[in-house]
Design an enzyme around this catalytic site. Structure first.
Site, PDB file in Angstrom:
ATOM      1  N   LYS A 114      -4.626 -69.313 -15.691  1.00 32.05           N
ATOM      2  CA  LYS A 114      -5.860 -69.602 -15.573  1.00 32.05           C
ATOM      3  C   LYS A 114      -5.457 -71.405 -15.296  1.00 32.05           C
ATOM      4  CE  LYS A 114      -9.683 -69.445 -17.884  1.00 32.05           C
ATOM      5  NZ  LYS A 114     -10.511 -68.090 -17.988  1.00 32.05           N
ATOM      6  N   ASP A 162      -7.555 -65.070 -24.693  1.00 31.92           N
ATOM      7  CA  ASP A 162      -7.115 -64.136 -25.191  1.00 31.92           C
ATOM      8  C   ASP A 162      -7.180 -64.331 -26.583  1.00 31.92           C
ATOM      9  OD1 ASP A 162      -7.599 -63.438 -22.513  1.00 31.92           O
ATOM     10  OD2 ASP A 162      -5.018 -63.127 -21.648  1.00 31.92           O
ATOM     11  N   ALA A 217     -16.036 -60.262 -28.631  1.00 32.33           N
ATOM     12  CA  ALA A 217     -16.297 -61.534 -27.862  1.00 32.33           C
ATOM     13  C   ALA A 217     -17.277 -61.471 -27.495  1.00 32.33           C
ATOM     14  CB  ALA A 217     -15.413 -62.238 -27.744  1.00 32.33           C
ATOM     15  N   ASP A 260     -13.382 -65.928 -22.681  1.00 30.90           N
ATOM     16  CA  ASP A 260     -13.632 -64.666 -22.469  1.00 30.90           C
ATOM     17  C   ASP A 260     -14.359 -64.472 -23.620  1.00 30.90           C
ATOM     18  OD1 ASP A 260     -11.108 -64.146 -22.322  1.00 30.90           O
ATOM     19  OD2 ASP A 260     -10.109 -64.631 -24.039  1.00 30.90           O
ATOM     20  N   ALA A 316     -19.526 -54.798 -28.976  1.00 32.27           N
ATOM     21  CA  ALA A 316     -19.472 -56.050 -29.991  1.00 32.27           C
ATOM     22  C   ALA A 316     -18.581 -56.577 -30.222  1.00 32.27           C
ATOM     23  CB  ALA A 316     -19.992 -54.815 -31.468  1.00 32.27           C
ATOM     24  N   TYR A 338       6.809 -96.797 -17.372  1.00 34.10           N
ATOM     25  CA  TYR A 338       7.383 -97.261 -19.414  1.00 34.10           C
ATOM     26  C   TYR A 338       7.706 -98.422 -19.675  1.00 34.10           C
ATOM     27  CZ  TYR A 338      10.024 -94.606 -22.492  1.00 34.10           C
ATOM     28  OH  TYR A 338      10.168 -94.459 -24.082  1.00 34.10           O
ATOM     29  N   ASN A 398     -15.013 -64.548 -14.200  1.00 30.04           N
ATOM     30  CA  ASN A 398     -15.606 -66.002 -14.894  1.00 30.04           C
ATOM     31  C   ASN A 398     -15.393 -67.073 -14.144  1.00 30.04           C
ATOM     32  OD1 ASN A 398     -16.250 -64.239 -17.098  1.00 30.04           O
ATOM     33  ND2 ASN A 398     -14.781 -64.933 -18.223  1.00 30.04           N
TER      34      ASN A 398
END
Length: 759
Positions: free
Chosen positions: A98, A141, A201, A166, A199, A43, A322
């Site tokens: 995630k 999401d 994402a 997604d 239809a 610091y 994924n």
């Protein structure tokens, strides 16, 4: 698209997230913070130096801060998993999860950020203003159509990768599978006819990516809830209208006539068997609705045995998951300081995944599928999520594509060296343990839980059963059933063995009496032991084949449990029982032996431990390097109690070993390869030791526990080696999660165990 067949109770899920430190992530300093000088450098005033350097050259932020390995996982909670719009705060457990996946699979640091707004302008402004903090942005999401607008506007404003997983994560894995399915069925991408049901994402992203790969736009028909997306419809937004085509088909049933491919990102049951009957020969089915697919693989195969089928589930072949994509894509993008994740990088990831699935499958992946040989074919068109090669193959392909397409700001000069660096990021222990759990699901066993009346053991048994790892058999009195009910499960679904009244008691007594009748043990003494001691009874059940493996240890010291088990179960021929403790650190994994059994092992026992530990390390994906540990290094300083260590090395010299070993040496030297080369160039080790054979039980046990307590390391075990049948004895402090891990590891040895016969 990572839904699996693993089940669990709500109580277990809440306990997992609340136990110990709430949540799933923490921040840890990467530099020493022990002294005043450390703090002055970290610091004020030392921090002023990199501040001025970055002000002069913004690119230096990647050299002097964590920016280059830091991703923000951002959501507003408008489309959480399959749960809908539950708000930003409710999305936090998902976003933390995630972040954990980023770290686990690709060593990417990630921080979750939940933005409490559904206003697109506010969301975009908030994220764009954070660009100096992060090396990349992972959107998650967010409901359509806002997700398209948000991503596009952020890409235009920001000079770091922005990626809505997604959309693109699902698209990349799907594209990889489609490439291989077409290869297997003799099709060319430019010729196939595709029907996309859904239809949203993910559906639109899949459609855009397969078109970028070469599928003709007029060969793709997309369907939404109102039917096919045709050019004559007047109710289409800009995102759907981009994929509108001229077609006479009005609905999914009509669109599928003659189609080669069905891409489902819609709802369970949307694809009927009779619809498949009108598709082209060898139809390709991606049924990816979450959590239940548009059609189950068994139903699809019943209707069309020639079909290739993929889903989002782990309990069927060809899982579109994924986690095969986003960690590795960001890894490659960050490593070249990419300004974006473009189509070229996504296509490179898809092709790399497809090519990897065509390579011979590593043994550890095959083990995870129950030992069945896995190879490229209709039921293996996508790599397994825990394939250890992913960390090397996908980031390298993405990084190369970033360089070739001009978005890499720090090109990699030596790709071979980069691949080596990528391999070093993967902790093999974490990978192998994950594979062990998958293997248990593929080849479930009956595991005997000797202490069935303990709440912690019951929770472990419930988790073991609901995780699909096998069948728990609980040893205890009838009150076990009441305790199961209190924990929220149906007692009828669990087998309970009572050593006081089980019809198996007589067989247990006969077995043990036949084994010990010439050792002075009376039959009535054995009857009392079987009736009153759960370990004795459970070990007999294991020996008699009533279970495949045994777990105990939470109610009494390790040595006492082991003594009771050894009354019934013999040692493995040619060795001695001992304990291996696994210390899984951030950058390395150590095996320490013997942490459980032998107080002062002989040279023969030490040599046997080294041999068995080396074999154990290889099962965990490590190349074994054994160091015999002492307070003295090659006799300096001189001392007592080192003869056994030296003689163990000499004994190994006379044997046909296939691993490196050296000693005696101090632990600091064993783990510091540069010091070995500098001061002891004759050392036979070619790298830092990863197996430490300790001179005695005290030093081994104390060392492993100190490492965990002081270093925050993840300690597994001790894992009991050297018994003829799979028995694991947990520490008395073991959590239910620890017990599940031991049960999984024990069941993995069941197929190789040879059950002894009583004399």
């Amino acid at each position: 698209m990572s839904t699996s067949n693993i089940t669990f109770s709500e109580a277990e899920a809440l306990d997992f997230h609340s136990r110990g430190r709430p949540g799933k992530i923490e921040i840890v300093a990467t530099k020493p913070m022990a002294t005043q000088r450390d703090l002055a450098l970290a610091y004020s005033p030392g921090v002023a130096v990199p501040v001025l350097a970055i002000a002069e050259d913004p690119g230096k932020a990647y050299d002097f801060t964590a920016k280059g390995n830091l991703v923000a996982v951002i959501s507003n909670g408008t489309a959480i998993l399959g749960l809908g719009n539950l708000g930003a705060l409710a999305s936090k457990p998902v976003m933390e999860g995630k972040a954990v996946l980023f770290k686990r699979f690709a060593d990417v640091d990630a921080i979750d950020l939940e933005l409490d707004t559904e206003d697109v302008d506010a969301f975009v402004n908030a994220v764009a203003l954070m660009e100096p903090s992060f090396g990349g942005i992972n959107l998650e999401d967010i409901a359509a159509p806002d997700c398209f607008i948000i991503e596009q506007r952020l890409k235009e404003r920001m000079n770091i990768p922005v990626f809505h997983d997604d959309q693109h994560g699902t698209a990349i894995i799907t594209a990889a599978g489609l490439i291989n399915a077409c290869l297997l069925t003799g099709r060319e991408l430019r010729d196939i006819r595709v029907v996309v049901n859904g239809a949203g994402a993910a559906a639109i992203a899949c459609t855009e990516l397969i078109k970028a790969l070469g599928v003709r736009g007029d060969h793709v028909i997309m369907c939404d809830r109102k039917g096919t997306i045709r050019k004559d419809r007047t109710d289409l937004d800009q995102f759907k209208s981009a994929h509108a085509v001229d077609t006479d088909a009005q609905n999914l049933h009509e669109a599928l006539v003659g189609a080669d491919v069905f891409l489902g990102l819609s709802a369970a049951g949307a694809l009927k068997p009779e619809m498949m009957m009108k598709m082209a020969p060898s139809p390709i089915i991606f049924a990816m609705a979450n959590p239940d697919p548009e059609i189950s693989p068994p139903d699809a195969k019943a209707a069309r045995p020639d079909a290739i089928v993929a889903t989002g589930r782990s309990d069927y072949p060809n899982q579109v998951n994924n986690v095969l994509g986003f960690p590795f894509i960001f890894r490659g993008a960050l490593d070249v300081r990419a300004s974006a994740i473009n189509d070229a990088m996504k296509i490179a990831a898809a092709n790399a995944l497809a090519e990897l699935a065509r390579e011979p499958v590593p043994e550890e992946v095959a083990i995870a599928y129950g030992g069945a040989e896995q190879h490229f074919g209709p039921e293996y068109i996508i790599p397994a999520p825990f394939d250890p090669r992913l960390i090397e193959v996908i980031p390298a392909a993405v990084a190369q594509a970033a360089m070739d397409s001009g978005v890499a700001r720090k090109p990699i000069a030596d790709m071979d060296a980069y691949r080596s660096q990528l391999r070093a990021r993967l902790n093999p222990t974490a990978s192998v343990l994950s594979l062990a759990f998958q293997a248990a699901q593929s080849n479930p066993k009956r595991v005997l839980f000797a202490e069935g009346e303990e709440p912690n053991v019951l929770r472990a048994a419930i988790a073991f059963k609901e995780g699909g790892y096998g069948t728990p058999v609980l040893v205890g009195r009838e009150k076990v059933r009441d305790m199961l009910a209190e924990l929220g499960v149906d007692p009828a679904g669990y087998e309970v063995l009572n050593s006081r009244n089980s019809p198996l008691v007589g067989r247990a007594v006969d077995y043990i009496y036949a084994k010990h009748q010439r050792n002075g043990m009376l039959r009535r003494e054995i009857e009392r032991m079987v009736n009153q001691d759960r370990n004795t009874f459970t070990a007999a059940m294991l020996a008699l084949g009533e279970g495949d493996a045994m777990i105990t240890g939470t109610t009494r010291p390790f040595s006492q449990s082991l003594a009771q088990v050894r009354t019934v179960i013999d040692e493995e021929q040619g060795t001695t029982p001992f304990g291996i403790t696994i210390i899984a650190g951030k950058r390395r994994t150590l095996l320490i032996a013997d942490t459980a059994v032998n107080e002062r092992p002989t040279e023969q026992q030490l040599a046997a431990m080294a041999i068995r530990s080396a074999a154990f390390a290889r099962r965990m994906g490590q190349e074994p390097r054994v160091a015999f540990i002492s307070y003295t290094t090659f006799g300096n300083p001189p001392g007592r109690h080192i003869a056994e260590l030296r003689d163990a090395v000499k004994l190994l010299d006379t044997l046909a070993t296939d691993f490196e070993y050296e000693g005696e040496m101090g632990p600091d030297l064993a783990l510091d390869y540069e010091a070995q080369r500098k001061y002891y160039p004759f050392s036979r080790l070619t790298g830092p030791a990863n197996i430490l054979i300790m001179p005695g039980l005290q030093s081994a046990n104390i060392s492993s526990k100190l490492l965990r307590a002081l270093g925050g390391e993840n300690m597994l075990g001790p894992y009991l080696m050297g018994m003829a049948l799979p028995v694991q004895i947990a520490p008395m402090t073991a959590s239910s999660s620890d017990l599940v891990t031991l049960a999984v590891l024990a069941s993995g040895l069941a197929d190789t165990a040879v059950r002894p016969r009583p004399a």
